[in-house]
Scaffold this motif. Structure first.
Motif, PDB file in Angstrom:
ATOM      1  N   ARG A  54       0.841  -1.205   0.000  1.00 49.24           N
ATOM      2  CA  ARG A  54       0.000   0.000   0.000  1.00 49.24           C
ATOM      3  C   ARG A  54       0.876   1.255   0.000  1.00 49.24           C
ATOM      4  N   TYR A  55       1.966   1.232   0.764  1.00 48.19           N
ATOM      5  CA  TYR A  55       2.880   2.367   0.813  1.00 48.19           C
ATOM      6  C   TYR A  55       3.476   2.639  -0.568  1.00 48.19           C
ATOM      7  N   ALA A  56       3.952   1.581  -1.231  1.00 47.01           N
ATOM      8  CA  ALA A  56       4.577   1.753  -2.550  1.00 47.01           C
ATOM      9  C   ALA A  56       3.579   2.295  -3.562  1.00 47.01           C
ATOM     10  N   GLU A  57       2.359   1.763  -3.545  1.00 45.98           N
ATOM     11  CA  GLU A  57       1.341   2.234  -4.492  1.00 45.98           C
ATOM     12  C   GLU A  57       0.983   3.694  -4.238  1.00 45.98           C
ATOM     13  N   ALA A  58       0.834   4.069  -2.993  1.00 46.79           N
ATOM     14  CA  ALA A  58       0.506   5.460  -2.667  1.00 46.79           C
ATOM     15  C   ALA A  58       1.655   6.389  -3.046  1.00 46.79           C
ATOM     16  N   PHE A  59       2.886   5.955  -2.804  1.00 46.92           N
ATOM     17  CA  PHE A  59       4.050   6.762  -3.140  1.00 46.92           C
ATOM     18  C   PHE A  59       4.109   7.000  -4.643  1.00 46.92           C
ATOM     19  N   VAL A  60       3.952   5.933  -5.421  1.00 47.69           N
ATOM     20  CA  VAL A  60       4.003   6.065  -6.879  1.00 47.69           C
ATOM     21  C   VAL A  60       2.849   6.926  -7.373  1.00 47.69           C
ATOM     22  N   ARG A  61       1.660   6.700  -6.849  1.00 46.19           N
ATOM     23  CA  ARG A  61       0.490   7.483  -7.263  1.00 46.19           C
ATOM     24  C   ARG A  61       0.718   8.982  -6.999  1.00 46.19           C
ATOM     25  N   GLY A  62       1.336   9.301  -5.891  1.00 44.81           N
ATOM     26  CA  GLY A  62       1.553  10.696  -5.529  1.00 44.81           C
ATOM     27  C   GLY A  62       2.677  11.372  -6.287  1.00 44.81           C
ATOM     28  N   LYS A  63       3.663  10.606  -6.715  1.00 48.06           N
ATOM     29  CA  LYS A  63       4.858  11.208  -7.323  1.00 48.06           C
ATOM     30  C   LYS A  63       5.014  10.954  -8.823  1.00 48.06           C
ATOM     31  N   ALA A  64       4.224  10.060  -9.393  1.00 52.37           N
ATOM     32  CA  ALA A  64       4.414   9.662 -10.795  1.00 52.37           C
ATOM     33  C   ALA A  64       4.246  10.825 -11.763  1.00 52.37           C
ATOM     34  N   ASP A  82      10.812  -3.745  -1.258  1.00 56.93           N
ATOM     35  CA  ASP A  82      11.317  -4.858  -2.045  1.00 56.93           C
ATOM     36  C   ASP A  82      11.163  -4.567  -3.542  1.00 56.93           C
ATOM     37  N   ARG A  83      12.116  -5.045  -4.336  1.00 57.70           N
ATOM     38  CA  ARG A  83      12.119  -4.796  -5.782  1.00 57.70           C
ATOM     39  C   ARG A  83      10.839  -5.287  -6.459  1.00 57.70           C
ATOM     40  N   ASP A  84      10.327  -6.443  -6.051  1.00 53.47           N
ATOM     41  CA  ASP A  84       9.095  -6.962  -6.659  1.00 53.47           C
ATOM     42  C   ASP A  84       7.904  -6.047  -6.362  1.00 53.47           C
ATOM     43  N   LEU A  85       7.830  -5.523  -5.151  1.00 52.70           N
ATOM     44  CA  LEU A  85       6.753  -4.593  -4.797  1.00 52.70           C
ATOM     45  C   LEU A  85       6.876  -3.296  -5.582  1.00 52.70           C
ATOM     46  N   ILE A  86       8.110  -2.848  -5.800  1.00 51.47           N
ATOM     47  CA  ILE A  86       8.338  -1.627  -6.583  1.00 51.47           C
ATOM     48  C   ILE A  86       7.839  -1.828  -8.013  1.00 51.47           C
ATOM     49  N   ASP A  87       8.226  -2.947  -8.614  1.00 48.35           N
ATOM     50  CA  ASP A  87       7.802  -3.217  -9.991  1.00 48.35           C
ATOM     51  C   ASP A  87       6.280  -3.292 -10.092  1.00 48.35           C
ATOM     52  N   ALA A  88       5.656  -3.967  -9.128  1.00 50.03           N
ATOM     53  CA  ALA A  88       4.194  -4.094  -9.141  1.00 50.03           C
ATOM     54  C   ALA A  88       3.525  -2.729  -8.992  1.00 50.03           C
ATOM     55  N   ALA A  89       4.049  -1.884  -8.102  1.00 50.11           N
ATOM     56  CA  ALA A  89       3.473  -0.555  -7.892  1.00 50.11           C
ATOM     57  C   ALA A  89       3.624   0.302  -9.138  1.00 50.11           C
ATOM     58  N   LEU A  90       4.783   0.252  -9.783  1.00 47.44           N
ATOM     59  CA  LEU A  90       4.992   1.036 -11.000  1.00 47.44           C
ATOM     60  C   LEU A  90       4.075   0.560 -12.121  1.00 47.44           C
ATOM     61  N   ASP A  91       3.900  -0.752 -12.233  1.00 45.06           N
ATOM     62  CA  ASP A  91       3.019  -1.283 -13.279  1.00 45.06           C
ATOM     63  C   ASP A  91       1.564  -0.901 -13.044  1.00 45.06           C
ATOM     64  N   SER A  92       1.131  -0.933 -11.786  1.00 42.42           N
ATOM     65  CA  SER A  92      -0.290  -0.681 -11.511  1.00 42.42           C
ATOM     66  C   SER A  92      -0.646   0.797 -11.416  1.00 42.42           C
ATOM     67  N   GLU A  93       0.282   1.627 -10.980  1.00 39.80           N
ATOM     68  CA  GLU A  93      -0.057   3.025 -10.716  1.00 39.80           C
ATOM     69  C   GLU A  93       0.382   4.008 -11.794  1.00 39.80           C
ATOM     70  N   CYS A  94       1.326   3.658 -12.623  1.00 44.21           N
ATOM     71  CA  CYS A  94       1.773   4.558 -13.703  1.00 44.21           C
ATOM     72  C   CYS A  94       0.923   4.294 -14.937  1.00 44.21           C
ATOM     73  N   LEU A  95      -0.217   4.951 -14.992  1.00 42.57           N
ATOM     74  CA  LEU A  95      -1.152   4.720 -16.083  1.00 42.57           C
ATOM     75  C   LEU A  95      -0.679   5.366 -17.381  1.00 42.57           C
ATOM     76  N   GLU A  96      -0.033   6.510 -17.268  1.00 44.85           N
ATOM     77  CA  GLU A  96       0.505   7.171 -18.457  1.00 44.85           C
ATOM     78  C   GLU A  96       1.859   6.553 -18.786  1.00 44.85           C
ATOM     79  N   SER A  97       2.248   6.641 -20.040  1.00 44.95           N
ATOM     80  CA  SER A  97       3.560   6.128 -20.420  1.00 44.95           C
ATOM     81  C   SER A  97       4.635   7.072 -19.886  1.00 44.95           C
ATOM     82  N   GLU A  98       5.840   6.569 -19.833  1.00 43.05           N
ATOM     83  CA  GLU A  98       6.982   7.364 -19.370  1.00 43.05           C
ATOM     84  C   GLU A  98       7.160   8.608 -20.249  1.00 43.05           C
ATOM     85  N   ALA A  99       6.976   8.462 -21.562  1.00 40.17           N
ATOM     86  CA  ALA A  99       7.137   9.590 -22.482  1.00 40.17           C
ATOM     87  C   ALA A  99       6.081  10.662 -22.235  1.00 40.17           C
ATOM     88  N   GLU A 100       4.844  10.252 -22.001  1.00 32.39           N
ATOM     89  CA  GLU A 100       3.779  11.229 -21.730  1.00 32.39           C
ATOM     90  C   GLU A 100       4.054  11.991 -20.439  1.00 32.39           C
TER      91      GLU A 100
END
Length: 149
Positions: A54-64, A82-100
């Motif tokens: 939950r922390y990782a998802e909230a962090f990514v959602r707030g800063k992405a 943990d690296r796996d949690l980071i990857d999961a949070a980035l995949d689920s919360e970064c809805l826009e592409s990196e370029a956008e």
């Protein structure tokens, strides 16, 4: 009134905002021994009050919207996620592409395309400190500047 217990301290920290397990451990360690701290944090996790996911998802959602994936990844790793949690949070919360996201950050900071090499370097450094990849930065700074965006 006496000094608050480890449990009370943990609840106060978690009531303000989500904390990673490592952050909570760091904040509670000066107030008790390692076994007590670990027991309190384990209990908070059992109750669902502390969750690294939950922390990782909230962090990514707030800063992405302001940072690139590499910076988000580094910040979360620094906070003990943990690296796996980071990857999961980035995949689920970064809805826009990196370029956008990079384009939006660049357009939000700079009103026009770089006019010379010095300005190009300035804009590239800005995007680099925000955690965007060098090849993406080059691509963005070479494309025509869209005034309608």
């Amino acid at each position: 009134m006496g000094e608050p217990s480890l449990r009370e301290r943990a609840l106060r920290h978690l009531a303000r905002r989500d904390h990673s397990r490592a952050e909570l451990t760091r904040k509670l360690t000066p107030h008790g021994d390692a076994d007590e701290v670990e027991a309190v944090i384990a209990r908070m996790s059992e109750l669902g009050l502390q969750s690294d996911t939950r922390y990782a998802e909230a962090f990514v959602r707030g800063k992405a919207g302001r940072f690139g994936s590499s910076r988000l990844r580094n910040e979360l790793a620094r906070r003990g996620i943990d690296r796996d949690l980071i990857d999961a949070a980035l995949d689920s919360e970064c809805l826009e592409s990196e370029a956008e996201r990079a384009r939006a950050v660049l357009r939000g900071r700079f009103a026009s395309a770089p006019a010379d090499a010095r300005e190009w370097a300035r804009q590239a450094r800005f995007l680099q400190t925000r955690g965007f990849a060098p090849d993406l930065i080059r691509k963005l700074l070479k494309e025509p500047y869209d005034e309608s965006a």
